[in-house]
Design a protein around this motif. Structure first.
Motif, PDB file in Angstrom:
ATOM      1  N   GLU C  98      -6.361  -9.955 -20.849  1.00 45.32           N
ATOM      2  CA  GLU C  98      -5.055 -10.205 -20.264  1.00 45.32           C
ATOM      3  C   GLU C  98      -4.909 -10.341 -18.742  1.00 45.32           C
ATOM      4  N   LEU C 102      -1.517 -10.862 -16.127  1.00 52.36           N
ATOM      5  CA  LEU C 102      -1.167  -9.950 -14.983  1.00 52.36           C
ATOM      6  C   LEU C 102      -1.085 -10.495 -13.640  1.00 52.36           C
ATOM      7  N   GLY C 149       3.285  -8.058 -11.190  1.00 49.92           N
ATOM      8  CA  GLY C 149       4.150  -8.943 -12.062  1.00 49.92           C
ATOM      9  C   GLY C 149       5.174  -9.648 -11.161  1.00 49.92           C
ATOM     10  N   GLN C 154       9.525  -4.066 -11.181  1.00 49.21           N
ATOM     11  CA  GLN C 154       8.190  -3.544 -10.609  1.00 49.21           C
ATOM     12  C   GLN C 154       8.377  -3.797  -8.988  1.00 49.21           C
ATOM     13  N   PRO C 236       2.385  -2.860 -15.625  1.00 48.95           N
ATOM     14  CA  PRO C 236       1.637  -3.175 -16.916  1.00 48.95           C
ATOM     15  C   PRO C 236       0.511  -2.075 -17.365  1.00 48.95           C
ATOM     16  N   GLY C 344      -0.343   1.297 -23.806  1.00 47.23           N
ATOM     17  CA  GLY C 344      -0.368  -0.136 -23.423  1.00 47.23           C
ATOM     18  C   GLY C 344      -0.804  -0.883 -24.754  1.00 47.23           C
ATOM     19  N   LYS C 348       1.617  -3.688 -26.800  1.00 46.15           N
ATOM     20  CA  LYS C 348       1.224  -5.099 -27.285  1.00 46.15           C
ATOM     21  C   LYS C 348       1.457  -5.160 -28.529  1.00 46.15           C
TER      22      LYS C 348
END
Lengths: 146, 115, 499
Positions: C98, C102, C149, C154, C236, C344, C348
């Motif tokens: 991923e 990111l 992000g 953020q 993230p 995480g 996901k």
């Protein structure tokens, strides 16, 4: 900044600033100056161009992307630091080598100069990339995850 | 000279903290700039100030003689300035992003999403 | 001799190579993985070298201490290097699939390695100013990582985080300036020598307080923890995991290093401060966690509470307490990263971290449930997992000091930790799915091997630490011995140059 005068003088002024930055870079070992200050002067030249003619034009004038300048600079500095390791000395030990150059006489070349050149490019790269991102900053999407 | 600069450093710290306590993005970064520069000045001041005495070895001599400026704090401060410059420049891009996306300079009105 | 340079050089070279191969994603993944996996290997190599030959020192550029830049590795540094390398490798694997989500510019991996460089450099730094520089390397990478992000949440989290860290850096610098003005040196070993002989003056104590505040902000200790809970959950999963494992722990390491080596004269003033800081950090952290209903937020508050446990070691400052705290540090880095990686994975597969919306994981994804149980029970301190022994050593240390109150608080906080972990277990795994998940638990997405593998490996490491607690504790004890008797460190760094 939309002044005709500035827009017209910038292409003449900025090359001088760049030459001066290189002069500052090279005199830096034993006199005030050096890679960081030289790099800032060069970055100031680019910033000046940016203000006068816009980011896009400044990017075209630079030809290389700031990120690549940054990579090149850090790599150069890293290599100059690693070189003494191959000569069997601890990292960052200064190695000097005298080169005969016609007209100029003996020119001392060494890893500190290479390091300074690396710093020069890294500083130009970092400063200009921040400068450009100030102009271009945008969010990917407005809403956050929380 | 040192007492004078000590007072200057104090004023810079005070002004910086005052600015940071205002609820305003641009004042926040001005305060941070003042504080980080006050710290740099403090290093110079507390290491001792010397005038007109560069730490250069005179021609024909082997070591430094007489009084001379301590080069180490200058090197430290240069490094600290470089780092501070980088971080503050990055912080500026963050603040600009926050301003652009929230259309407000007031720290309290910047959406509560992250608390 | 140049072995000590590797933990800094490998991430730097990896980051540069990664920037060169930005266009070729496959190659970038391979380079990043190789770079990440060589770090724990080098860490263990340094640990074995320290074990055989004593404290390792390298003087950069052939300038002897206290004049040059010195890198030092003792047991504590080597242990931290190994564990952080392991965690870094786990996160690098976790993020393999991923990295493009990111950061579109493909700068996630280079930044991750730059962060690891800063962390490793802080562990190896032999003088205060280098510690500052490595801190900043780590922090700048973390600033960029946190805002990668570019979502609004953020952005706001990183503004708070960056502003507070800038203040803490300024305080750190102020301390450096005062210290240099007092002693004329910044080399840690040289400082220790110089300050051994001065009777403690007011200036020295105030300088030490500057360092205490600066490092406490970075370590998220009691009055200064408030930046952490908003910052970490906004990031993230892989970024939150690496932050939770490493960043605050570097602050704890710096506290350990400075307050055992340099500022060890004024125990009468600092011991009570550290004592109450430890207790209040533990209690506020764990109470903050009780009120939360988001997995990442709960875990963030638990980081704070566990920093408190580590400070206990420093506050009691006996050999057993320090060894227990170092054991706790090792255990905590592994377990906390593991839990954040799990959060995480849950995000996901289930799409959210909100406990109210989650559910049915036990039926829907038993593998994940088992993998959650191990680190969660370990965090709460259930035998025979690593968390039990780390708490056991600390509580025994406080009982040996005749300190019932501290022991009681540590136990009580452990109970509350268990409550929080049970809450996550009940809500996310045990209870039936909510809403559409209720009818179709199969809606939970299967996860890639690159996601489950690091979680499983870290869970196994937790179990291994638990079952071989004796060996790990032996190393922690050796590290604590070196911290208690700083003369070994001084001799190794200064050689014959001690003034």
């Amino acid at each position: 900044m939309n002044s005709y005068l500035i827009r017209m003088t910038v292409p003449w002024l900025c090359p001088f600033l760049l030459v001066m930055s290189i002069w500052i870079l090279l005199r830096g070992h034993n006199a005030p100056g050096g890679g960081f200050i030289g790099g800032l002067v060069a970055a100031a030249a680019i910033a000046f161009w940016c203000f006068a003619r816009g980011v896009e034009d400044a990017k075209r004038w630079m030809r290389v992307s700031p990120l690549h300048l940054m990579i090149a600079g850090v790599s150069t500095a890293l290599i100059s630091g690693l070189m003494p390791m191959f000569a069997g000395k601890p990292m960052l030990t200064a190695l000097w080598h005298k080169v005969e150059v016609p007209l100029l006489g003996k020119l001392p070349l060494g890893t500190p100069i290479l390091f300074d050149i690396g710093v020069f490019f890294a500083v130009v790269g970092v400063t200009t990339s921040i400068l450009f991102s100030l102009e271009e900053f945008e969010l990917w999407n407005r809403s956050g995850p929380s | 000279m040192e007492p004078f600069w000590a007072v200057v450093v104090g004023i810079m710290f005070g002004a910086g903290i005052y600015l940071m306590l205002r609820r305003n993005l641009s004042k926040l970064i001005l305060g941070l700039i003042l504080i980080s520069n006050a710290a740099n000045m403090l290093i110079m001041t507390s290491a001792g100030l010397t005038r007109d005495a560069p730490p250069m070895i005179a021609a024909g001599k082997e070591t430094l003689t007489g009084t001379y400026a301590d080069p180490l704090p200058q090197a430290l401060v240069l490094t600290a300035i470089v780092i501070g410059f980088g971080v503050l420049a990055y912080f500026l891009t963050l603040l600009q992003g926050a301003y652009k996306s929230n259309k407000s300079e007031n720290l309290d009105r910047l959406g509560g999403g992250a608390s | 001799m140049n072995l000590l340079v590797l933990p800094v050089m490998i991430p730097l070279i990896t980051a540069l190579l990664l920037l060169f191969c930005q266009k070729n994603r496959r190659l970038a993944q391979i380079v990043s993985t190789i770079g990440a996996f060589s770090l724990p290997a080098v860490g263990l190599l340094i640990l074995s070298r320290v074990h055989e030959e004593g404290i390792q020192v390298i003087h950069m550029g052939s300038w002897q201490a206290p004049f040059g830049i010195t890198l030092v590795a003792d047991y504590l540094s080597a242990l931290m290097l190994s564990v952080c390398g392991l965690v870094g490798a786990a996160v690098a694997v976790f993020a393999l699939k991923e990295d493009m989500n990111l950061s579109r510019e493909g700068v996630f991996f280079p930044l991750l390695h730059a962060l690891l460089m800063g962390v490793n450099g802080s562990f190896l730094a032999g003088d205060m100013f280098n510690l500052y520089v490595w801190f900043e390397v780590m922090l700048i990478s973390s600033f960029v990582l946190l805002s990668l992000g570019k979502t609004n949440a953020q952005l706001l989290a990183s503004i708070k985080y960056v502003a507070l860290n800038l203040v803490s850096s300024a305080i750190f610098l102020t301390g450096l300036g005062l210290l240099y003005g007092k002693t004329g040196t910044l080399n840690m070993a040289d400082l220790a020598v110089q300050l051994q002989n001065t009777e403690s003056t007011v200036l020295l104590t105030s300088t030490a307080l500057f360092f205490l505040v600066a490092f406490s902000i970075k370590a998220a200790c009691f009055p200064f923890f408030f930046w952490l809970p908003p910052a970490y959950p906004a990031a993230p999963a892989p970024i939150a995991a690496i932050f939770s494992g490493l960043l605050t722990k570097v602050g704890v390491y710096a506290l350990f290093r400075t307050f055992t080596l340099i500022f060890n004269q004024d125990t009468a003033i600092f011991q009570p401060i550290l004592y109450w800081m430890a207790i209040l950090t533990m209690v506020t952290g764990v109470l903050g966690a009780v009120a939360q209903m988001d997995i990442k937020k709960i875990l963030s508050y638990h980081i704070i509470s566990q920093i408190g446990y580590m400070i206990i070691g420093l506050a009691l400052a006996t050999k057993l307490a320090l060894a227990g705290a170092i054991f706790y540090l090792v255990h905590h880095i592994v377990v906390k990263t593991n839990l954040f990686l799990l959060a995480g994975a849950i995000e996901k597969s289930g799409g959210t971290n909100d406990l109210k919306k989650l559910g049915g994981y036990y039926k829907g994804y038993p593998l994940l449930a088992v993998m959650f149980l191990v680190p969660a029970l370990s965090l709460a301190g259930i035998p025979p997992l690593s968390g039990f022994f780390s708490k056991l050593f600390l509580i025994r240390a406080s009982l040996e000091n005749g300190d019932m109150f501290m022991a009681f608080m540590a136990l009580a906080v452990g109970v509350f930790t268990l409550i929080s972990m049970t809450k996550i277990w009940m809500e996310a795994f045990w209870k039936k799915g909510v809403g559409e998940n209720e009818r179709r638990p199969a809606k939970i997405k299967r996860l890639d091997l690159t996601v489950t593998m690091p979680i499983a490996v870290l869970a196994v490491v937790t179990v291994v630490i638990g079952f071989s607690a004796g060996h790990v504790f032996h190393f922690a004890e050796l590290a604590a011995e070196q911290l208690i008797a700083p003369q070994m460190y001084i001799d190794a760094v200064m050689g014959g140059n001690a003034r």
